[in-house]
Design a protein around this motif. Structure first.
Motif, mmCIF file in Angstrom:
data_model
loop_
_atom_site.group_PDB
_atom_site.id
_atom_site.type_symbol
_atom_site.label_atom_id
_atom_site.label_comp_id
_atom_site.label_asym_id
_atom_site.label_seq_id
_atom_site.Cartn_x
_atom_site.Cartn_y
_atom_site.Cartn_z
ATOM 1 N N THR A 1 1.043 -1.113 0.060
ATOM 2 C CA THR A 1 0.002 0.051 -0.106
ATOM 3 C C THR A 1 0.906 1.212 -0.030
ATOM 4 O O THR A 1 0.306 2.155 -0.426
ATOM 5 C CB THR A 1 -0.842 -0.218 1.198
ATOM 6 N N ASP A 2 2.196 1.003 0.399
ATOM 7 C CA ASP A 2 3.031 2.337 0.516
ATOM 8 C C ASP A 2 3.409 2.702 -1.045
ATOM 9 O O ASP A 2 3.974 3.881 -1.057
ATOM 10 C CB ASP A 2 4.118 1.924 1.404
ATOM 11 N N LEU A 3 3.128 1.786 -1.858
ATOM 12 C CA LEU A 3 3.686 2.255 -3.307
ATOM 13 C C LEU A 3 2.577 3.401 -3.665
ATOM 14 O O LEU A 3 2.948 4.054 -4.579
ATOM 15 C CB LEU A 3 3.157 0.956 -4.188
ATOM 16 N N TYR A 4 1.287 3.479 -3.163
ATOM 17 C CA TYR A 4 0.606 4.685 -3.598
ATOM 18 C C TYR A 4 0.633 5.683 -2.173
ATOM 19 O O TYR A 4 0.300 6.701 -2.666
ATOM 20 C CB TYR A 4 -0.866 4.126 -3.867
ATOM 21 N N ASP A 5 0.642 5.200 -1.085
ATOM 22 C CA ASP A 5 0.231 5.916 -0.115
ATOM 23 C C ASP A 5 1.403 6.818 0.618
ATOM 24 O O ASP A 5 1.193 7.744 1.378
ATOM 25 C CB ASP A 5 -0.200 5.166 1.193
ATOM 26 N N SER A 6 2.637 6.292 0.466
ATOM 27 C CA SER A 6 3.860 7.127 0.829
ATOM 28 C C SER A 6 4.109 8.474 -0.130
ATOM 29 O O SER A 6 3.582 8.746 -1.046
ATOM 30 C CB SER A 6 5.080 6.456 0.647
ATOM 31 N N ARG A 7 4.827 9.268 0.774
ATOM 32 C CA ARG A 7 4.977 10.826 0.293
ATOM 33 C C ARG A 7 6.762 10.953 -0.045
ATOM 34 O O ARG A 7 7.209 10.245 0.662
ATOM 35 C CB ARG A 7 4.434 11.947 1.114
ATOM 36 N N PHE A 8 6.964 11.802 -0.791
ATOM 37 C CA PHE A 8 8.455 12.146 -1.252
ATOM 38 C C PHE A 8 8.282 13.778 -1.499
ATOM 39 O O PHE A 8 7.662 14.352 -2.064
ATOM 40 C CB PHE A 8 8.653 11.515 -2.665
ATOM 41 N N LEU A 9 9.138 14.357 -0.847
ATOM 42 C CA LEU A 9 9.396 15.736 -0.681
ATOM 43 C C LEU A 9 8.100 16.409 -0.509
ATOM 44 O O LEU A 9 7.901 17.538 -0.997
ATOM 45 C CB LEU A 9 9.701 16.394 -2.133
ATOM 46 N N GLY A 10 7.425 15.891 0.481
ATOM 47 C CA GLY A 10 6.011 16.556 0.992
ATOM 48 C C GLY A 10 4.707 16.212 0.046
ATOM 49 O O GLY A 10 3.625 16.483 0.547
ATOM 50 N N LEU A 11 5.107 15.380 -0.910
ATOM 51 C CA LEU A 11 4.150 15.346 -1.963
ATOM 52 C C LEU A 11 3.885 13.866 -2.133
ATOM 53 O O LEU A 11 4.620 13.070 -1.763
ATOM 54 C CB LEU A 11 4.394 15.851 -3.474
ATOM 55 N N PRO A 12 2.636 13.244 -2.701
ATOM 56 C CA PRO A 12 2.257 11.980 -2.883
ATOM 57 C C PRO A 12 3.305 11.422 -4.175
ATOM 58 O O PRO A 12 3.629 11.949 -4.847
ATOM 59 C CB PRO A 12 0.912 11.943 -3.561
ATOM 60 N N VAL A 13 3.874 10.120 -3.585
ATOM 61 C CA VAL A 13 4.915 9.687 -4.356
ATOM 62 C C VAL A 13 4.238 9.307 -5.845
ATOM 63 O O VAL A 13 4.973 9.134 -6.882
ATOM 64 C CB VAL A 13 5.446 8.446 -3.771
ATOM 65 N N SER A 14 3.108 9.033 -5.995
ATOM 66 C CA SER A 14 2.279 8.729 -7.098
ATOM 67 C C SER A 14 2.437 9.866 -8.216
ATOM 68 O O SER A 14 2.578 9.672 -9.413
ATOM 69 C CB SER A 14 0.912 8.301 -6.841
ATOM 70 N N ALA A 15 2.551 11.017 -7.684
ATOM 71 C CA ALA A 15 2.917 12.126 -8.395
ATOM 72 C C ALA A 15 4.200 12.053 -9.318
ATOM 73 O O ALA A 15 4.252 12.402 -10.550
ATOM 74 C CB ALA A 15 2.678 13.438 -7.967
ATOM 75 N N PHE A 16 5.136 11.614 -8.483
ATOM 76 C CA PHE A 16 6.275 11.397 -9.308
ATOM 77 C C PHE A 16 6.473 10.203 -10.276
ATOM 78 O O PHE A 16 7.348 10.171 -11.031
ATOM 79 C CB PHE A 16 7.287 11.046 -7.954
ATOM 80 N N TYR A 17 5.616 9.171 -9.949
ATOM 81 C CA TYR A 17 5.444 8.136 -10.861
ATOM 82 C C TYR A 17 5.185 8.770 -12.171
ATOM 83 O O TYR A 17 5.671 8.449 -13.528
ATOM 84 C CB TYR A 17 4.543 7.040 -10.641
ATOM 85 N N VAL A 18 4.042 9.674 -12.218
ATOM 86 C CA VAL A 18 3.767 10.193 -13.369
ATOM 87 C C VAL A 18 4.768 11.386 -14.056
ATOM 88 O O VAL A 18 5.101 11.327 -15.531
ATOM 89 C CB VAL A 18 2.363 11.314 -13.369
ATOM 90 N N LEU A 19 5.554 11.909 -13.319
ATOM 91 C CA LEU A 19 6.860 12.582 -13.727
ATOM 92 C C LEU A 19 7.762 11.842 -14.347
ATOM 93 O O LEU A 19 8.209 11.988 -15.575
ATOM 94 C CB LEU A 19 7.138 13.353 -12.672
ATOM 95 N N ALA A 20 8.104 10.558 -13.734
ATOM 96 C CA ALA A 20 8.934 9.565 -14.319
ATOM 97 C C ALA A 20 8.714 9.063 -15.670
ATOM 98 O O ALA A 20 9.484 9.101 -16.770
ATOM 99 C CB ALA A 20 9.369 8.488 -13.340
ATOM 100 N N LEU A 21 7.341 8.611 -15.557
ATOM 101 C CA LEU A 21 6.756 8.116 -17.017
ATOM 102 C C LEU A 21 6.705 9.235 -18.030
ATOM 103 O O LEU A 21 7.183 8.884 -19.358
ATOM 104 C CB LEU A 21 5.403 7.818 -16.979
#
Length: 346
Positions: free
Chosen positions: A164-184
């Motif tokens: 569940t941390d694949l979606y719920d965790s945060r990075f730099l204060g923002l949802p980590v899922s947003a960084f998946y979008v930027l990476a893709l």
């Protein structure tokens, strides 16, 4: 040697407006909602919530964009998302698989489904609309067979926290899922704009006859495009399972329309007239801002599908206009003088 002439100022402004107009509209829309809702809209909590809620539609829009580059459409992505989501829950919650293995199998399964779509389109010579609609219906049937039409609910122990941390965790204060979008987005930008693979796909989409004449293996690269789309759908399905934590057999259909809205609207930005990763990201952002804004203004539940449908019609119209404008500009442009050939006088 003929002197180089710069295009007229009006044409340069028109190009900038066409390329970055949607980005400017995104900024203006954010400012407008911030002024209308100063206490809630421009806050970090609201931005984080919007990024979290829209990350899966953004991934799916980027996945839908890949076949569009080759002038094909994958209508099975919504059904594929539902199947990937359900399979992830089935393998982890009911079969007891380790979550990394389950995720890997689901993602690779998405790539296999995409490859099958490409084979059906290119080798069976079935129109991509009909072919992917048919395979999507099959995927929906498989989803119903696995779930028997019911939801998959984990036991009392729940799902592994690491999953569940694949979606719920945060990075730099923002949802980590947003960084998946930027990476893709970065990966697709590199593949499409800087590598031969992208040039081949764009040539196939714009002029298949020319691609065939220069020796590009059209069938192979179209299959690659569909396989890439299926791979992204598999990733999005895994993240959807980590987000919702239950298996809902009908959830994927809700994401189909927003995905194509983002992909088609994105072809009017950054690189007007052709689908591109950065334009799709801009389109997804403006859709997210619009949906969040009208939701906070107290719009009725039916406004969201109305917004998506109207935006899809607008996106298709704008994409067609941008493509025709680019084609006219290419025909009207005079041939550039070749400076690498010495000019001789008789």
């Amino acid at each position: 040697m003929q002197p180089f002439s710069r295009p007229p100022l009006g044409r340069r402004w028109g190009h900038l407006l066409g390329a970055y107009g949607l980005l400017a509209l995104t900024v203006l829309l954010f400012l407008a909602f911030s002024l209308a809702l100063p206490d809630t809209f421009p806050t970090l909590d609201n931005i984080s919530e919007v990024l979290s809620n829209q990350s899966i539609p953004a991934l799916l829009a980027l996945g839908a964009m890949i076949p569009i580059v080759t002038a094909n459409f994958d209508l099975s992505i919504g059904y594929g998302l539902g199947l990937a989501h359900v399979m992830t829950m089935q393998l982890i919650a009911n079969e007891g698989w380790p979550w990394p293995l389950a995720c890997l199998v689901v993602v690779l399964g998405g790539a296999v489904v995409g490859t099958f779509n490409g084979v059906v389109v290119e080798f069976a010579k079935i129109d991509s609309f009909i072919a992917t609609l048919g395979t999507g219906s099959i995927l929906y049937a498989v989803t119903g067979w696995i779930t028997n039409g019911a939801r998959i609910v984990p036991g009392p122990q729940g799902l592994p926290a690491a999953f569940t941390d694949l979606y719920d965790s945060r990075f730099l204060g923002l949802p980590v899922s947003a960084f998946y979008v930027l990476a893709l987005t970065a990966v697709l930008w590199l593949l499409l704009e800087r590598l031969p693979l992208g040039r081949y796909l764009y040539v196939i989409g714009s002029n298949p006859r020319a691609a065939e004449l220069v020796g590009i293996p059209i069938r192979r690269y179209v299959v690659y495009a569909f396989a890439g789309s299926g791979l992204v759908v598999g990733i999005a399905g895994v993240l959807l399972a980590a987000q919702q934590r239950i298996g809902n057999p009908s959830v994927g259909l809700d994401y189909l329309l927003p995905a194509f809205v983002g992909a088609l609207l994105g072809s009017t930005a950054i690189r007007p007239g052709r689908a591109n990763a950065l334009g799709t990201l801009v389109a997804v952002v403006i859709l997210a801002i619009g949906l969040a804004g009208i939701g906070q203004l107290g719009a009725q539940f039916w406004v969201t599908p109305l917004f998506n449908g109207a935006t899809l019609l607008l996106a298709v119209g704008m994409a067609g206009y941008a493509a025709r404008r680019q084609l006219r500009r290419g025909r009207a442009a005079p041939p550039r003088p070749r400076h690498d050939v010495p000019q001789t006088t008789p």
